[in-house]
Write a protein that holds these residues in place. Structure first.
Motif, mmCIF file in Angstrom:
data_model
loop_
_atom_site.group_PDB
_atom_site.id
_atom_site.type_symbol
_atom_site.label_atom_id
_atom_site.label_comp_id
_atom_site.label_asym_id
_atom_site.label_seq_id
_atom_site.Cartn_x
_atom_site.Cartn_y
_atom_site.Cartn_z
ATOM 1 N N TRP A 11 0.818 -1.207 0.000
ATOM 2 C CA TRP A 11 0.000 0.000 0.000
ATOM 3 C C TRP A 11 0.854 1.260 0.000
ATOM 4 N N GLU A 12 2.085 1.097 0.446
ATOM 5 C CA GLU A 12 2.974 2.258 0.432
ATOM 6 C C GLU A 12 3.250 2.697 -1.000
ATOM 7 N N ARG A 13 3.264 1.738 -1.910
ATOM 8 C CA ARG A 13 3.601 2.044 -3.291
ATOM 9 C C ARG A 13 2.372 2.362 -4.138
ATOM 10 N N SER A 14 1.149 2.256 -3.547
ATOM 11 C CA SER A 14 -0.053 2.472 -4.361
ATOM 12 C C SER A 14 -0.278 3.956 -4.614
ATOM 13 N N THR A 15 -1.030 4.236 -5.674
ATOM 14 C CA THR A 15 -1.314 5.631 -6.018
ATOM 15 C C THR A 15 -2.567 6.074 -5.281
ATOM 16 N N PRO A 16 -2.650 7.344 -4.916
ATOM 17 C CA PRO A 16 -3.856 7.807 -4.211
ATOM 18 C C PRO A 16 -5.063 7.757 -5.151
ATOM 19 N N PRO A 17 -6.272 7.561 -4.577
ATOM 20 C CA PRO A 17 -7.459 7.477 -5.440
ATOM 21 C C PRO A 17 -7.736 8.805 -6.118
ATOM 22 N N ARG A 18 -8.265 8.705 -7.338
ATOM 23 C CA ARG A 18 -8.585 9.901 -8.101
ATOM 24 C C ARG A 18 -10.043 10.287 -7.873
ATOM 25 N N ASP A 19 -10.343 11.537 -8.082
ATOM 26 C CA ASP A 19 -11.732 11.978 -7.986
ATOM 27 C C ASP A 19 -12.507 11.370 -9.146
ATOM 28 N N PRO A 20 -13.785 11.003 -8.902
ATOM 29 C CA PRO A 20 -14.580 10.426 -9.992
ATOM 30 C C PRO A 20 -14.848 11.492 -11.049
ATOM 31 N N PRO A 21 -15.076 11.055 -12.264
ATOM 32 C CA PRO A 21 -15.353 12.030 -13.331
ATOM 33 C C PRO A 21 -16.668 12.751 -13.038
ATOM 34 N N PRO A 22 -16.817 13.972 -13.456
ATOM 35 C CA PRO A 22 -18.054 14.712 -13.197
ATOM 36 C C PRO A 22 -19.226 14.112 -13.973
ATOM 37 N N TYR A 23 -20.380 14.018 -13.286
ATOM 38 C CA TYR A 23 -21.573 13.474 -13.919
ATOM 39 C C TYR A 23 -22.374 14.610 -14.536
ATOM 40 N N PRO A 24 -23.158 14.294 -15.561
ATOM 41 C CA PRO A 24 -24.002 15.351 -16.128
ATOM 42 C C PRO A 24 -25.098 15.726 -15.125
ATOM 43 N N ALA A 25 -25.578 16.920 -15.198
ATOM 44 C CA ALA A 25 -26.615 17.396 -14.280
ATOM 45 C C ALA A 25 -27.896 16.593 -14.479
ATOM 46 N N VAL A 26 -28.565 16.265 -13.367
ATOM 47 C CA VAL A 26 -29.815 15.509 -13.416
ATOM 48 C C VAL A 26 -30.953 16.486 -13.659
ATOM 49 N N VAL A 27 -31.784 16.142 -14.628
ATOM 50 C CA VAL A 27 -32.924 16.985 -14.953
ATOM 51 C C VAL A 27 -34.190 16.198 -14.647
ATOM 52 N N GLU A 28 -35.035 16.724 -13.758
ATOM 53 C CA GLU A 28 -36.295 16.065 -13.427
ATOM 54 C C GLU A 28 -37.389 16.571 -14.343
ATOM 55 N N SER A 29 -38.163 15.621 -14.864
ATOM 56 C CA SER A 29 -39.275 15.982 -15.720
ATOM 57 C C SER A 29 -40.567 15.624 -14.996
ATOM 58 N N THR A 30 -41.435 16.589 -14.801
ATOM 59 C CA THR A 30 -42.713 16.329 -14.130
ATOM 60 C C THR A 30 -43.866 16.284 -15.115
ATOM 61 N N GLU A 31 -43.574 16.457 -16.386
ATOM 62 C CA GLU A 31 -44.637 16.501 -17.380
ATOM 63 C C GLU A 31 -45.406 15.189 -17.476
ATOM 64 N N GLU A 32 -44.697 14.064 -17.397
ATOM 65 C CA GLU A 32 -45.327 12.772 -17.610
ATOM 66 C C GLU A 32 -45.573 12.014 -16.305
ATOM 67 N N PHE A 33 -45.472 12.705 -15.168
ATOM 68 C CA PHE A 33 -45.646 12.018 -13.887
ATOM 69 C C PHE A 33 -47.077 11.521 -13.688
ATOM 70 N N HIS A 34 -48.044 12.130 -14.331
ATOM 71 C CA HIS A 34 -49.431 11.678 -14.155
ATOM 72 C C HIS A 34 -49.617 10.245 -14.657
#
Length: 154
Positions: A11-34
């Motif tokens: 573990w001394e030789r391991s590389t530190p973890p990288r940040d996860p790639p950015p996810y696209p923004a979540v868009v909620e649609s309420t038009e079809e919820f009925h």
């Protein structure tokens, strides 16, 4: 430290973890919820519909409003039915069980035992459970208990 393998270091030789790639923004649609809403179960059981006459064809009768002024009360089940159940124990022992009793369960037991005794011809054996609010009667006497509950207005 040192040696590799399953337990060993490295573990001394391991590389530190990288940040996860950015996810696209979540868009909620309420038009079809009925479309989804009609598939969801209702949040609560609706009150029963009003009928032109009682009993209904199924035999259902609503509770009296306001409830009777007695030292005990028997509530309805969540589907607005009387909490009355038939049981068969040990293969042949017939039991009628009344649940959801609040208040003076002993006064209810005394009155119910006398009523059922007059209808059947002998006083039924009973078992009272104060903690759970249940009353058990020996035999399948649910028709007599139902008649008594409706007579009292529960």
């Amino acid at each position: 430290g040192g040696g590799g393998g399953f337990w060993g270091g490295g573990w001394e030789r391991s590389t530190p973890p990288r940040d996860p790639p950015p996810y696209p923004a979540v868009v909620e649609s309420t038009e079809e919820f009925h479309f989804v809403e009609r598939l969801l179960p209702p949040a609560c059981v609706p009150s029963p519909p009003q009928h032109p006459s009682y009993p209904t064809p199924s035999g259902w009768i609503p509770p009296r409003v306001p409830p009777p002024a007695l030292p005990y009360h028997v509530g309805r089940s969540r589907m607005h039915n009387l909490p009355l159940y038939r049981r068969v124990a040990n293969g042949n022992r017939r039991i009628t069980e009344l649940r959801r009793i609040r208040g003076d369960i002993w006064a209810l037991e005394k009155e119910l035992r006398e009523f059922v005794g007059q209808r059947v011809g002998k006083q039924p054996l009973t078992q009272v459970n104060e903690l759970s609010g249940t009353l058990r009667l020996k035999g399948h006497v649910d028709n007599e208990v139902r008649a008594w509950l409706l007579l009292k207005g529960f």
